[in-house]
Design a protein around this motif. Structure first.
Motif, PDB file in Angstrom:
ATOM      1  N   VAL A 104       0.811  -1.222   0.000  1.00  0.00           N
ATOM      2  CA  VAL A 104       0.000   0.000   0.000  1.00  0.00           C
ATOM      3  C   VAL A 104       0.850   1.281   0.000  1.00  0.00           C
ATOM      4  N   LEU A 105       2.154   1.147  -0.220  1.00  0.00           N
ATOM      5  CA  LEU A 105       3.051   2.296  -0.097  1.00  0.00           C
ATOM      6  C   LEU A 105       3.468   2.905  -1.436  1.00  0.00           C
ATOM      7  N   GLY A 106       2.998   2.343  -2.544  1.00  0.00           N
ATOM      8  CA  GLY A 106       3.435   2.825  -3.847  1.00  0.00           C
ATOM      9  C   GLY A 106       3.217   4.312  -4.047  1.00  0.00           C
ATOM     10  N   TYR A 434       8.845  -1.670  -1.787  1.00  0.00           N
ATOM     11  CA  TYR A 434       8.959  -0.736  -0.667  1.00  0.00           C
ATOM     12  C   TYR A 434       9.055  -1.460   0.678  1.00  0.00           C
ATOM     13  N   SER A 435       9.703  -2.616   0.667  1.00  0.00           N
ATOM     14  CA  SER A 435       9.869  -3.382   1.903  1.00  0.00           C
ATOM     15  C   SER A 435      10.942  -2.783   2.799  1.00  0.00           C
ATOM     16  N   ALA A 441      12.329   6.062  -0.189  1.00  0.00           N
ATOM     17  CA  ALA A 441      12.256   5.280  -1.426  1.00  0.00           C
ATOM     18  C   ALA A 441      11.595   6.113  -2.515  1.00  0.00           C
ATOM     19  N   GLY A 442      11.638   5.577  -3.735  1.00  0.00           N
ATOM     20  CA  GLY A 442      10.958   6.214  -4.858  1.00  0.00           C
ATOM     21  C   GLY A 442      11.442   7.639  -5.110  1.00  0.00           C
ATOM     22  N   ARG A 443      10.492   8.537  -5.357  1.00  0.00           N
ATOM     23  CA  ARG A 443      10.823   9.935  -5.612  1.00  0.00           C
ATOM     24  C   ARG A 443      11.455  10.602  -4.401  1.00  0.00           C
TER      25      ARG A 443
END
Length: 500
Positions: A104-106, A434-435, A441-443
């Motif tokens: 659910v973290l995307g 995103y573990s 993480a990501g952007r």
């Protein structure tokens, strides 16, 4: 660079102070709501899917009690067990939605700034670093300034920092006796300050004004992080006065350096020089105020997280002899290949040490949670297939500490086990994108992650090749009064210099 494991029992003193912390928590929440209420975004009532389950009313009392007596991890665990991986806690009108697990973290880590952002949460940093940088400017300018950091910390530039880092480390530990006992947390903090001054700010500060610079920097940091300064950053308080005075003195020091370098065409190999030479896409050069604000922001972020990361790495390594032996064996192989001269390539091959640092930060992440404000409704789907729509106006939270200890991702999550990241297991990759979010993480991934790993590797490579170390103080609890959650108290270590 979120909190450490909360499953450990609190001391009697911690428990008896619950009433005090409860009062502080209430004051904090009410103050934040008062501030936010002046310009709160109206929640969009139109949702095509159901919102997450909400904790409100009398249930908040139980949540506060669990948080104050057992910690954030226990509080989240209770709600996660009852409500699932997406739930909202309504703090007297301020709705905070918690997102548990990588599924659910995307959007939290990949959403555009126009969709989710830090909102006003970090506006208190504007007086600390200046209105010309980061949270004092528009999104487009901020993105360009972030690019300056990314360019300055790319591998080709990191290579140039290895030599200066090695020199600082070797010089520092050459002053240790043949044997003795030290507070390793304090020693590492001092060493990291020297490395930062050399690699980030430059030789002018390192050689001529180190003590004065860091005296003023701590004034800026300590007073800027006072509760009153965070909530009321422009109020005429003593803390804000001290913060602004420190900022003025730091600016005065750095302006002289920037002007001297530009007027003489002097070029140094440090982060300050990278920022001086940076240009916006319209070919505009950085201003003096921008250079100063950007370097202060970088030192602020790096000092707190690197200090905590290096200290927890020390505690974890010195408490697990088998992994210490594995790292020592790896160091012997590195020396056989590269000799005593450690370079960038040698550091990149220290995979066992890398995993040990990474696991220390999984067990003890630098901060308890990251937060964003929702500007546009979005939908999340849990691993069970449930869909929820998060409305505009909500605050969303990624509780890094809890997410780093989910049993279906990490086997025996309470156990320090660097091998979980090794070949054949790679639990962070198997668990999903995103573990592992110790460095975000990501952007929003931390641009200084590679730099942080590099300096910690250099320090520990030197220590393990030159000293026998033994932890003599108990395994520390987490100091939750700091911005970055570091070990509480001193880390007393007995050392003995190894024969040449």
């Amino acid at each position: 660079m979120l909190t450490a494991l909360n499953h450990r029992d609190y001391s009697i003193m911690d428990q008896t102070s619950s009433a005090l912390w409860f009062a502080i928590a209430l004051v904090f929440i009410i103050s934040v709501i008062t501030m936010i209420g002046r310009h709160r975004t109206v929640v969009n009532p139109v949702c095509n899917r159901p919102p997450p389950p909400v904790v409100t009313g009398a249930s908040l009392i139980g949540i506060f009690h669990t948080f104050l007596t057992k910690g954030m991890r226990a509080m989240i665990h209770d709600q996660y067990t009852q409500l699932g991986s997406v739930f909202t806690i309504n703090f007297f009108g301020l709705r905070v939605t918690f997102l548990i697990g990588p599924e659910v973290l995307g959007h939290f880590y990949q959403g555009l700034e126009s969709q989710i952002s830090s909102g006003d949460v970090l506006k208190f940093t504007v007086p600390m670093f200046g209105k010309e940088v980061i949270y004092g400017v528009d999104i487009a300018t901020r993105n360009e300034q972030t690019r300056f950091y990314v360019d300055a910390l790319k591998p080709s530039n990191l290579r140039s920092h290895v030599g200066p880092m090695l020199q600082e480390v070797e010089d520092y530990f050459s002053k240790w006796e043949q044997h003795g006992t030290v507070d390793l947390k304090g020693e590492l903090a001092q060493l990291l300050m020297l490395i930062s001054s050399r690699c980030l700010i430059g030789r002018e500060v390192r050689e001529k004004m180190l003590k004065e610079f860091y005296t003023q920097f701590h004034q800026l940091s300590d007073n800027g992080l006072c509760l009153t300064s965070i909530l009321f950053p422009y109020a005429p308080t003593l803390a804000n006065y001290r913060r602004d005075r420190a900022h003025a003195k730091l600016s005065e020091m750095l302006i002289k350096i920037v002007r001297s370098r530009r007027s003489s065409n002097q070029v140094e190999r440090d982060m300050l020089q990278n920022l001086i030479d940076s240009k916006y896409r319209d070919n505009r050069s950085t201003t003096e105020a921008e250079v100063i604000g950007l370097i202060l922001n970088l030192i602020f972020a790096g000092t707190h997280t690197s200090s905590a990361a290096s200290a927890w790495t020390a505690v974890c390594l010195l408490s697990h002899e088998s992994f210490m032996r594995a790292i020592c064996d790896e160091q012997k192989q590195i020396i056989q290949k590269y000799g005593d001269h450690i370079n960038y390539n040698a550091l990149m091959e220290m995979e066992t040490l890398q995993r040990c640092i990474k696991e220390a930060l999984r067990v003890h992440p630098p901060t308890a949670a990251n937060f964003r404000k929702v500007h546009k409704n979005f939908i999340v789907q849990t691993k069970e297939g449930d869909e929820y729509e998060i409305p505009r106006g909500h605050i969303i939270a990624s509780p890094i500490e809890f997410n780093s200890n989910i049993p279906h991702i990490y086997k025996d999550p309470d156990v320090y086990d660097p091998d979980r990241f090794g070949p054949g297991r790679e639990e962070d990759k198997v668990g999903g994108k995103y573990s592992y979010t110790a460095f975000s993480a990501g952007r929003h991934a931390c641009v200084g992650e590679a730099y942080a790993y590099m300096q910690i590797k250099i320090i520990w490579s030197h220590l393990l090749r030159n000293f026998d170390l033994k932890l003599v103080s108990p395994y520390p609890k987490t100091d939750r009064s700091k911005l970055a959650l570091e070990p509480k108290g001193k880390i007393m270590v007995r050392y003995k210099r190894l024969a040449a």
